[in-house]
Design an enzyme around this catalytic site. Sequence first.
Site, PDB file in Angstrom:
ATOM      1  N   HIS A   1      80.510  35.119 -16.893  1.00 55.91           N
ATOM      2  CA  HIS A   1      80.495  36.463 -17.776  1.00 55.91           C
ATOM      3  C   HIS A   1      81.740  36.268 -18.490  1.00 55.91           C
ATOM      4  O   HIS A   1      82.973  36.586 -18.007  1.00 55.91           O
ATOM      5  CB  HIS A   1      80.519  37.674 -16.600  1.00 55.91           C
ATOM      6  CG  HIS A   1      80.226  38.812 -17.497  1.00 55.91           C
ATOM      7  ND1 HIS A   1      80.434  39.119 -18.787  1.00 55.91           N
ATOM      8  CD2 HIS A   1      80.030  40.167 -16.802  1.00 55.91           C
ATOM      9  CE1 HIS A   1      80.226  40.288 -19.156  1.00 55.91           C
ATOM     10  NE2 HIS A   1      79.949  40.887 -18.042  1.00 55.91           N
TER      11      HIS A   1
ATOM     12  N   LYS B   1      74.178  33.554 -18.248  1.00 59.35           N
ATOM     13  CA  LYS B   1      75.483  33.495 -17.729  1.00 59.35           C
ATOM     14  C   LYS B   1      75.815  32.465 -16.711  1.00 59.35           C
ATOM     15  O   LYS B   1      77.002  31.960 -16.494  1.00 59.35           O
ATOM     16  CB  LYS B   1      75.796  35.145 -17.160  1.00 59.35           C
ATOM     17  CG  LYS B   1      76.010  36.055 -18.164  1.00 59.35           C
ATOM     18  CD  LYS B   1      76.678  37.277 -17.714  1.00 59.35           C
ATOM     19  CE  LYS B   1      77.277  38.233 -18.809  1.00 59.35           C
ATOM     20  NZ  LYS B   1      76.054  38.614 -19.864  1.00 59.35           N
TER      21      LYS B   1
ATOM     22  N   PHE C   1      81.397  48.605 -18.320  1.00 61.28           N
ATOM     23  CA  PHE C   1      82.189  49.487 -17.628  1.00 61.28           C
ATOM     24  C   PHE C   1      82.309  50.771 -18.378  1.00 61.28           C
ATOM     25  O   PHE C   1      82.317  50.520 -19.594  1.00 61.28           O
ATOM     26  CB  PHE C   1      83.518  49.001 -17.245  1.00 61.28           C
ATOM     27  CG  PHE C   1      83.450  48.305 -15.832  1.00 61.28           C
ATOM     28  CD1 PHE C   1      82.262  47.807 -15.287  1.00 61.28           C
ATOM     29  CD2 PHE C   1      84.691  48.273 -15.012  1.00 61.28           C
ATOM     30  CE1 PHE C   1      82.483  46.976 -13.883  1.00 61.28           C
ATOM     31  CE2 PHE C   1      84.699  47.315 -14.085  1.00 61.28           C
ATOM     32  CZ  PHE C   1      83.526  46.925 -13.113  1.00 61.28           C
TER      33      PHE C   1
ATOM     34  N   HIS D   1      71.802  40.841 -20.308  1.00 61.04           N
ATOM     35  CA  HIS D   1      72.970  41.238 -19.420  1.00 61.04           C
ATOM     36  C   HIS D   1      73.087  40.249 -18.432  1.00 61.04           C
ATOM     37  O   HIS D   1      74.065  39.386 -18.510  1.00 61.04           O
ATOM     38  CB  HIS D   1      73.673  42.419 -19.574  1.00 61.04           C
ATOM     39  CG  HIS D   1      75.042  42.842 -19.324  1.00 61.04           C
ATOM     40  ND1 HIS D   1      75.816  42.079 -20.241  1.00 61.04           N
ATOM     41  CD2 HIS D   1      75.652  43.219 -18.305  1.00 61.04           C
ATOM     42  CE1 HIS D   1      77.205  42.413 -19.592  1.00 61.04           C
ATOM     43  NE2 HIS D   1      76.979  43.106 -18.639  1.00 61.04           N
TER      44      HIS D   1
ATOM     45  N   PHE E   1      76.069  45.373 -21.631  1.00 63.20           N
ATOM     46  CA  PHE E   1      76.624  46.432 -21.001  1.00 63.20           C
ATOM     47  C   PHE E   1      77.826  46.540 -20.307  1.00 63.20           C
ATOM     48  O   PHE E   1      78.286  45.430 -19.860  1.00 63.20           O
ATOM     49  CB  PHE E   1      75.452  46.918 -19.794  1.00 63.20           C
ATOM     50  CG  PHE E   1      73.874  46.890 -20.435  1.00 63.20           C
ATOM     51  CD1 PHE E   1      73.567  47.314 -21.555  1.00 63.20           C
ATOM     52  CD2 PHE E   1      73.126  46.075 -19.372  1.00 63.20           C
ATOM     53  CE1 PHE E   1      72.360  47.098 -21.992  1.00 63.20           C
ATOM     54  CE2 PHE E   1      71.766  46.044 -19.794  1.00 63.20           C
ATOM     55  CZ  PHE E   1      71.340  46.706 -21.119  1.00 63.20           C
TER      56      PHE E   1
ATOM     57  N   CYS F   1      82.455  45.074 -21.342  1.00 65.33           N
ATOM     58  CA  CYS F   1      81.639  43.952 -21.560  1.00 65.33           C
ATOM     59  C   CYS F   1      80.815  44.209 -22.820  1.00 65.33           C
ATOM     60  O   CYS F   1      79.804  43.196 -23.001  1.00 65.33           O
ATOM     61  CB  CYS F   1      81.056  43.540 -20.335  1.00 65.33           C
ATOM     62  SG  CYS F   1      82.110  43.348 -19.089  1.00 65.33           S
TER      63      CYS F   1
END
Lengths: 390, 262
Positions: free
Chosen positions: A319, A314, A377, A285, A375, A156
Amino acid sequence: MSAWTLTNALGAGSAASLKNLREQRSGLRDNDFPGIDLKTAIGRVDGIEETELPRRLQQFECRNNRLAMLGLNQDDFIAQVDIARSKYGADRIGVFMGTSTSGIQEAEHAFAHFDQSNIVPVEYDYWHTHNLFSLADFVSRVLNLSGPAQVISTACSSSAKVFAAAHRHIQAGFCDAAIVGGVDSLCQMTLYGFHSLQLVSTQPCRPADAARDGISIGEAAGFALLETVEDDDDKNICLLGYGESSDAYHISSPHPEGEGARISMEQAMRMAGVSASEIDYVNLHGTATPANDASEDKAIMTCLGSDVPCSSTKGWTGHTLGAAGITEALFVCLCIENNFIPGSLNTKTIDPEIKADIVLENRPATVRKVLTNSFGFGGSNCSLLLGRQG
Amino acid sequence: MVYVNGVGLLAPGLPSWQASQTVLCDQQAWQFETLDKIPAPDILPANERRRTSAFIRMAVKVAQEALDASDQNAKNIPSVFASSCGDFDVVQSICIALSMPEKPVSPTHFHNSVHNAPAGYWSIANSSPSASTSISAAYSSFTAGLLDAVSQLRAGATHILLVASDIHSSDIYIKARAVKYPFACAILLSVGSSQDSLCELAIQPRMEKSGTTKMQHAGLEDLRLNNPSASALPLLAQISAGKKGEVLLPYQHDRVLNVAVG
């Protein structure tokens, strides 16, 4: 950023995003995506199915590249790239694209038609659709560019990190200008994947809300033309700084104290020579998972404190994963140009544990310098500092 | 100009950089050997070690070998992970799960499916907050990774670790994605030279269309052509030879990147 365009659940082109941001109207809808039987809200883009690729590029045919094409067709973007190409030359403009899953839907279809011979069907063109680089290859070809091209795929944070990579390639002399962007499209892999980790909400996502319980997944495309700025330029919104860091904590959970997020924001401010008091707004984020929003809040409190207005957008788009960085960077451009700070749509009751100044309703404001966080994974963090010079 | 301070390698018949010096110099000595199962890297905490796949283990192993050759602390070194296709075993497992009625996607598979999973495990192994990027450029992934790494050195990084890896296709996939062999390599680059430095590299993108440097041995050439990351092989052979020379690496639009090794 001398030209840009964005397409997401709010519509195709920047005017649709601006109108719906202003009117606080979400693009999320009940899941109606074929092949996905989950109760959730999705940020689906209308018009992808009807979008056609140029005849010479038919082999790139997949949902992700169709979304890329739909995006490129908006806001006269292609015409503006044409001007840049005559100025710099096709081989002096780089292409830096972010995506998390590229055209993986083609593989999903291939496996659905798995036959007894146990091999994927011959119609499935892995290299032109599903391979991550397909996106940058396709965009380069649509725009007739032949400068250095790469796809960044860091989940992301992908299409935030493209700004940093493009800036460094220009600085190193590998190109003179760059197209940065990101495209991610809805597919079974991400919806069922995030569902398997119990990170998908059954409702439209509620960032920073006390009752937040996960993400809504969306799809989006965004592109910007980056050129080296003139010293006295006050017309264009500029990339003033960026920061990149790793959490070094866990592959699919953020660092509980937001260490990596703090480092990336501080780096971006240091590079731009901008202090915390000069930041007018932070586009979070803000995925609306309990862990992300809590961890990001700790990082905000450490490096900016509770006086800087913050929100997550979002709730409008969901997202958009590998396209989140560019989508939110371009939302920031809309806010700077139109003098407003967007509220955190869908958020009703702010979590008392969250200490940052979460804006709930849109408000007029002079916005000159903005941080936007992405941010991913793998603990991959990127913060961009965008704004006017001076 | 940048310097090479350490190299890691893992591929059929090339069990490590250290153990491959002879076959890289005298390619006729190379023999195909299936890779042994790679043990989970002991630099990872036990709970993370359990979740690693063959692809992640390959990348971490070569990164470690390149770092071990220098006196640098991995914690402070930014990294570029290049891979054309990422963890294809995991992608295939997820696609198979999605073709079933209940769509039983494994959470661990999904968590490992991100292209930057090797970078994530590497940062955890070294408690490193340093920046890391994970890129793909299909068959020019190694070259794009090298260009990216050099751009970071020119932008102020003193050292950078470049890792390139791709895993071979299963029988299900081999026709659609003709990657026949596994391959991983890593190069630790720096702006300045030190006692660790093996050689220097000067890179120059070449705009005219041109052929790429081939391997002399037919088997190694087959390896080079059948794994995107293995396009690094001629450069590794040149570094191993320890003498000046030029290598042409595949780049986009049928162009090449000229790397002068000195």
